[in-house]
Motif scaffolding. Structure first.
Motif, PDB file in Angstrom:
ATOM      1  N   PRO B   4      32.153  -3.915  23.897  1.00 18.74           N
ATOM      2  CA  PRO B   4      31.087  -4.653  23.239  1.00 18.74           C
ATOM      3  C   PRO B   4      29.882  -3.743  23.029  1.00 18.74           C
ATOM      4  CG  PRO B   4      31.859  -5.817  25.198  1.00 18.74           C
ATOM      5  CD  PRO B   4      32.566  -4.499  25.153  1.00 18.74           C
ATOM      6  N   THR B   7      23.617  -2.647  22.669  1.00 18.29           N
ATOM      7  CA  THR B   7      22.227  -2.574  22.267  1.00 18.29           C
ATOM      8  C   THR B   7      21.341  -3.036  23.410  1.00 18.29           C
ATOM      9  OG1 THR B   7      22.926  -4.537  21.096  1.00 18.29           O
ATOM     10  CG2 THR B   7      22.064  -2.727  19.777  1.00 18.29           C
ATOM     11  N   THR B   9      18.228  -4.778  25.381  1.00 17.28           N
ATOM     12  CA  THR B   9      17.489  -6.015  25.245  1.00 17.28           C
ATOM     13  C   THR B   9      16.075  -5.707  24.752  1.00 17.28           C
ATOM     14  OG1 THR B   9      18.640  -6.653  27.214  1.00 17.28           O
ATOM     15  CG2 THR B   9      16.925  -8.131  26.437  1.00 17.28           C
ATOM     16  N   TYR B  15      13.697 -14.274  19.965  1.00 13.86           N
ATOM     17  CA  TYR B  15      14.434 -14.545  21.188  1.00 13.86           C
ATOM     18  C   TYR B  15      13.675 -15.543  22.052  1.00 13.86           C
ATOM     19  CZ  TYR B  15      17.574 -13.593  25.008  1.00 13.86           C
ATOM     20  OH  TYR B  15      18.507 -13.717  25.997  1.00 13.86           O
ATOM     21  N   ALA B 219      27.469 -30.303  32.137  1.00 14.18           N
ATOM     22  CA  ALA B 219      27.804 -29.165  31.275  1.00 14.18           C
ATOM     23  C   ALA B 219      29.299 -28.918  31.250  1.00 14.18           C
ATOM     24  CB  ALA B 219      27.074 -27.911  31.749  1.00 14.18           C
ATOM     25  N   GLY B 286      24.223 -31.890  30.198  1.00  9.21           N
ATOM     26  CA  GLY B 286      23.963 -30.529  30.626  1.00  9.21           C
ATOM     27  C   GLY B 286      22.686 -29.903  30.110  1.00  9.21           C
ATOM     28  N   VAL B 287      22.126 -30.461  29.046  1.00  9.09           N
ATOM     29  CA  VAL B 287      20.943 -29.846  28.463  1.00  9.09           C
ATOM     30  C   VAL B 287      19.830 -30.884  28.332  1.00  9.09           C
ATOM     31  CG1 VAL B 287      20.020 -28.638  26.461  1.00  9.09           C
ATOM     32  CG2 VAL B 287      22.370 -28.236  27.168  1.00  9.09           C
ATOM     33  N   ARG B 340      20.202 -21.152  17.383  1.00 12.79           N
ATOM     34  CA  ARG B 340      21.516 -20.516  17.327  1.00 12.79           C
ATOM     35  C   ARG B 340      21.442 -19.208  16.556  1.00 12.79           C
ATOM     36  NH1 ARG B 340      25.579 -24.457  18.348  1.00 12.79           N
ATOM     37  NH2 ARG B 340      24.407 -24.094  20.234  1.00 12.79           N
ATOM     38  N   SER B 343      19.675 -16.570  18.444  1.00 14.83           N
ATOM     39  CA  SER B 343      20.421 -16.044  19.584  1.00 14.83           C
ATOM     40  C   SER B 343      21.472 -15.044  19.127  1.00 14.83           C
ATOM     41  CB  SER B 343      21.067 -17.174  20.369  1.00 14.83           C
ATOM     42  OG  SER B 343      22.072 -17.774  19.597  1.00 14.83           O
ATOM     43  N   SER B 346      20.289 -11.657  19.542  1.00 13.29           N
ATOM     44  CA  SER B 346      20.109 -11.156  20.901  1.00 13.29           C
ATOM     45  C   SER B 346      21.292 -10.276  21.262  1.00 13.29           C
ATOM     46  CB  SER B 346      19.991 -12.319  21.878  1.00 13.29           C
ATOM     47  OG  SER B 346      21.225 -12.951  22.002  1.00 13.29           O
ATOM     48  N   PRO B 347      21.078  -9.336  22.170  1.00 15.88           N
ATOM     49  CA  PRO B 347      22.137  -8.390  22.502  1.00 15.88           C
ATOM     50  C   PRO B 347      23.357  -9.103  23.052  1.00 15.88           C
ATOM     51  CG  PRO B 347      20.351  -8.318  24.088  1.00 15.88           C
ATOM     52  CD  PRO B 347      19.869  -9.130  22.955  1.00 15.88           C
ATOM     53  N   GLU B 348      24.487  -8.512  22.825  1.00 15.37           N
ATOM     54  CA  GLU B 348      25.731  -8.943  23.455  1.00 15.37           C
ATOM     55  C   GLU B 348      26.263 -10.238  22.859  1.00 15.37           C
ATOM     56  OE1 GLU B 348      28.863  -8.276  26.014  1.00 15.37           O
ATOM     57  OE2 GLU B 348      27.904 -10.209  25.895  1.00 15.37           O
ATOM     58  N   ALA B 349      25.468 -10.852  21.967  1.00 15.04           N
ATOM     59  CA  ALA B 349      25.919 -12.133  21.434  1.00 15.04           C
ATOM     60  C   ALA B 349      27.114 -11.943  20.519  1.00 15.04           C
ATOM     61  CB  ALA B 349      24.795 -12.798  20.664  1.00 15.04           C
ATOM     62  N   ALA B 351      29.809 -10.703  20.714  1.00 18.61           N
ATOM     63  CA  ALA B 351      30.965 -10.290  21.496  1.00 18.61           C
ATOM     64  C   ALA B 351      32.265 -10.180  20.705  1.00 18.61           C
ATOM     65  CB  ALA B 351      31.116 -11.205  22.683  1.00 18.61           C
ATOM     66  N   PRO B 352      33.121 -11.191  20.725  1.00 15.92           N
ATOM     67  CA  PRO B 352      34.329 -10.997  19.939  1.00 15.92           C
ATOM     68  C   PRO B 352      34.067 -11.454  18.521  1.00 15.92           C
ATOM     69  CG  PRO B 352      34.528 -12.832  21.488  1.00 15.92           C
ATOM     70  CD  PRO B 352      33.093 -12.457  21.402  1.00 15.92           C
TER      71      PRO B 352
END
Lengths: 512, 367
Positions: B4, B7, B9, B15, B219, B286-287, B340, B343, B346-349, B351-352
């Motif tokens: 992955p 980058t 943060t 953010y 959640a 959950g939220v 959304r 986000s 944002s880094p790592e978002a 992913a796949p």
């Protein structure tokens, strides 16, 4: 499209009809990013042939089926049916071409009747005439020799029958080629037998089958030829007569490691068992599902790896150890308790941690990382009131130790990659190491880097006092970590490796 | 297969907004409403007397919404709260009056008149009992909370009619009257009571393990179970709390109005749900939280009160309120979309990638 495909003579060329293959794949290639999942796959299948497809994880079988089903569009290559090029770039195109894929997860409407399911693909009428549907369906069933009542709900049928209904549906709607994706993984031997009788009947009427299977005996009994794939290429297509497990595995693996990451020939000397306290013990246990006669001991501080292909029942063993799957007969004791009687809640309290194969069911994806990390041992992190600062500290520690890259403690877990999600999940059990940690497929679908991190984390859990059952369908993972390795095939443990040198290849052979 | 992207943060405004979009949306709606009503009714809306009035109006709803927020955080629903509040009001007056009350098949009960603590805590205890009944149906019989609490809803309204016999009851304890309509200086007591309950509930949610487990069960119930969270116990406690708080809201309501009737608070159900949802607490669990609910309550309160200040057809009020509710909810959805999208930066978002092979060569899932 590669030029050598384009310049081949077109399908209208004069050829004896009998020589035209039912299905012809020419030069199919597919890349994901820089990685080739399919490389120049060329295959001819005759009408009425049953062709087995064999290959290990990542060999390209799934991609090939998806390409046939129109779920993936190949970068290059063509698909021909009866000598005519067909469009399989969409599911609809594949259907119209007469290609059907029967996946492990059946796509039937469980609450609807057999007739409604069977005809759902072929009827185009605004109003349904139930009586004529049933009549039509019954005729079809008879011609197929399928002995089920068209009026009953599909979900009331046995799994094998459901599969036959799905295949039947495919045939109704004009299928010429049917792909069966590991059709027997959830079936009992007798159900499997029925299914293959049906398959052979249908193939004798000219339907071509592609049978994806891990099992040598299944391939030998039911297929005419077997095509072996490796790293996205077709290695060879051979007749099944005289095939041996070693030969098959050899073909699928090749002479040497094709590249770093297969580890099939990485050798590891397993330690001599020391024979300490036993944390969990199964004695000729039959589990709900396919597992039969399981004998298993997990010693204190030991990592026991249970290797098997998907659907062989190894994941059931993991569930059973957590009390979430019933022990039908025999006994399974975990931390001094009968697993089934105790159930997950009491076993959890007794000190069993469980990481399920479906990691999404164990993570609250919309919640921040720290809440997922501290979920199982919040008491340990915050003895009295919840203090988020403590949780952050603990979480940051794990983020660094396990290399959860680019993540902050407050980030939603759902935004992480699969590998990092798995690390979060394992962190949960490192906060307060349980006495027994049961991990199902902890490294599935990960790249090499993430996999190494996860393996390290598991060793760490062991170092902190957990005994571990590692259930995996990746031989290299079992070899890398197991102190003792058991191989499982169709619900039965076929071999136990201990105190000896072992390679991934040996495991593959033990389950073929 | 590449690792992955790594980058670094970089905290930026997007953010920051993303992490808070759920609260910023409703807050924005509230500010807009305040500005609109101040502009349209400058002499009447933004006055001390009216704001006091607004707080009083919203307080009963607030107490009810506290329990409901917890239920929604679980991903469940409690439809019985409003009718429980009506029943609690009737029970309060009945207990205090010393009049006989029916015990269904077991004749009649009667208390000595004028015992304040029984008149306050008795109804609350009955509310908790009803919440417990709901939780039993949900936990033990697997009945969806929507249906289970609908049954309790009916029972509560029937019970209220049974005890009041359709009459208006005027025997309200002094303490209840003080809580409902007294004031400390310029501040109505009822608003203080509601504020204290909101604050305590906030601390419970954020600072106790029980509170945390509500979030986690909501959640991902299965994940909570696998981690040893006593899910059924959490459910039970939340429904008992919701019942108790709804009953207490009913007691406050009779204190505010000075009399009890079998249907006094029945029409508070939808406002209570609306307030919680307007605040941004998710219906799927959950939220959310008490902070959100406070804002939702204020949005609802300002809308309700503000429309009274305008020179419009009184019969058109619910219609306009509905239109405003749609707008506010759309704003929430918009805020979520922005969150959304932000986000994703944002880094790592990343992913796949969606097209990533399920079966990456050599290391993937089984073919």
């Amino acid at each position: 499209m590669p030029s050598h495909v384009a310049t081949k003579p077109n399908p209208t060329q004069v050829e004896p009809a009998s020589a035209t293959p039912r299905l012809r794949l020419r030069g199919l290639s597919k890349h994901y990013g820089g990685v080739a999942a399919l490389r120049d796959v060329t295959l001819d299948l005759r009408a009425g042939e049953v062709m087995a497809l064999f290959g290990h994880n990542g060999a390209g079988k799934s991609t090939l089926i998806k390409t046939l089903a129109g779920a993936e569009v190949p970068d290059a290559g063509t698909v021909e049916i009866d000598g005519e090029e067909v469009d399989t770039t969409s599911p609809r195109g594949a259907l119209e071409a007469g290609i059907r894929v029967v996946y492990q997860e059946l796509s039937l409407f469980g609450e609807l009747s057999v007739a409604e399911n069977m005809l759902s693909g072929s009827r185009r009428a605004a109003f349904l005439d139930r009586r004529s549907m049933v009549k039509e369906c019954r005729e079809h069933l008879e011609t197929m020799g399928l002995n089920v009542d068209p009026t009953v709900a599909v979900e009331s049928l046995a799994l094998g029958e459901q599969q036959m209904v799905e295949i039947g549906r495919a045939l109704f709607s004009g299928a010429k080629v049917v792909v069966l994706d590991e059709p027997t993984s959830a079936l009992s031997p007798s159900e499997a037998k029925l299914l293959f009788e049906f398959v052979s009947q249908m193939s004798s009427r000219g339907i071509t089958f592609i049978l994806i299977s891990h099992f040598l005996d299944e391939i030998m009994d039911n297929a005419d030829r077997v095509t072996v794939m490796r790293s996205g290429t077709v290695v060879d297509t051979v007749p099944v007569e005289g095939l041996t497990a070693a030969a098959l595995v050899h073909l699928a693996l090749g002479e040497q490691d094709v590249r770093e990451g297969t580890f099939a020939d990485v050798e590891r000397q397993l330690p001599t068992p020391v024979g300490g306290k036993v944390v969990a013990r199964a004695t000729s246990a039959d589990l709900e599902g396919v597992v039969r006669g399981l004998d298993l001991e997990i010693g204190e501080g030991e990592i026991v790896a249970l290797y098997g292909e998907l659907g062989c029942g190894h994941e059931d063993v993991a569930e059973a150890l957590f009390g979430a799957r019933r022990v039908v007969s025999g006994s399974l004791e975990v931390l001094g308790q009968k697993a089934t009687a105790a159930g997950p809640v009491r076993l959890r309290r007794a000190g069993v941690g469980y990481v399920p194969a479906d990691r999404r069911s164990a993570l609250a994806l919309e919640q921040p990382i720290y809440r997922n990390v501290t979920l199982a041992a919040l008491d340990k992190v915050c003895p009295w009131f919840v203090r988020v600062a403590n949780e952050h500290r603990v979480t940051k520690n794990f983020i660094e130790r396990l290399g959860i890259r680019g993540a902050s403690a407050t980030k939603e877990v759902g935004l992480l990659s699969g590998g990092n999600q798995q690390k979060v999940l394992i962190s949960r059990w490192l906060v307060d190491a349980p006495k027994l940690l049961v991990l199902a497929e902890p490294t599935r679908g990960m790249d090499v880097g993430a996999k190494t991190d996860v393996l390290k984390a598991i060793e760490q859990a062991r170092d902190e006092g957990a005994s571990i059952l590692l259930v995996t369908s990746e031989p290299e993972t079992a070899v890398a970590l197991g102190d003792r390795i058991l191989t499982m095939r169709r619900g039965v443990v076929t071999r136990t490796f201990q105190d000896e040198s072992v390679r991934g290849r040996d495991l593959l052979e033990a389950v073929a | 297969m590449s690792a992955p992207s790594m980058t670094r943060t970089t905290p930026n405004i997007k953010y920051w907004m993303a992490a808070r979009a759920r609260i910023l949306g409703p807050l924005f709606a509230l500010v807009v409403l305040l500005v609109v009503f101040t502009a349209m009714a400058p002499t009447t809306f933004l006055t001390g007397a009216n704001l006091t009035n607004l707080l009083t109006q919203v307080s009963v709803l607030a107490v009810m919404a506290v329990g409901l927020t917890m239920v929604l955080l679980l991903g469940e629903i409690d439809l019985s709260v409003a009718n429980l509040s009506s029943f609690a009001g009737v029970a309060c007056a009945t207990f205090f009056s010393g009049n006989a009350f029916g015990l269904f098949l077991f004749g009649e009960g009667k208390l000595a008149p004028g015992i304040e603590w029984i008149a306050i805590f008795g109804p609350v205890a009955l509310g908790m009992l009803m919440g417990w009944v709901s939780s039993l149906m949900i936990n033990k019989a697997g009945i969806p909370s929507f249906v289970a609490t609908l049954a309790v809803f009916e029972i509560a309204s029937g019970w209220a009619l049974y005890w009041s016999q359709g009459n208006t009851l005027y025997d309200i304890p002094g303490a209840v009257k003080w809580m409902g309509s007294g004031s400390l200086g310029p501040i109505p007591v009822i608003a203080l009571v509601a504020a204290v309950i909101l604050l305590v509930a906030h601390l419970v949610l954020q600072r106790t393990k029980f509170g945390r487990s509500i979030y986690m069960v909501g959640a991902n119930r299965r994940a909570a179970e696998l981690s040893g969270v006593p899910v059924q116990k959490v459910m039970r406690n939340v429904f008992v709390l919701s019942g108790g708080l709804a009953a207490f809201a009913g007691v406050l309501n009779v204190g505010r109005l000075g009399s009890a009737q079998a249907e006094l608070g029945n029409d508070l159900l939808l406002p209570a749900i609306a307030a919680v949802v307007l605040g941004g607490t998710s219906l799927f669990g959950g939220v959310g939280g008490m902070g959100y609910t406070v804002i939702g309550l204020l949005i609802y309160g300002v809308l309700d009160n503000g429309l009274d200040q305008l020179d419009i057809d009184i019969f058109l009020k619910p219609f306009i309120r509905g239109v405003f509710l749609i707008l506010a909810l759309l704003l929430n959805v918009l805020a979520m979309r922005i969150a959304r999208r932000a986000s994703e930066f944002s880094p790592e978002a990343s992913a796949p990638t969606p097209k990533a092979p399920e079966e990456p060569p050599l290391v993937g899932a089984a073919a």
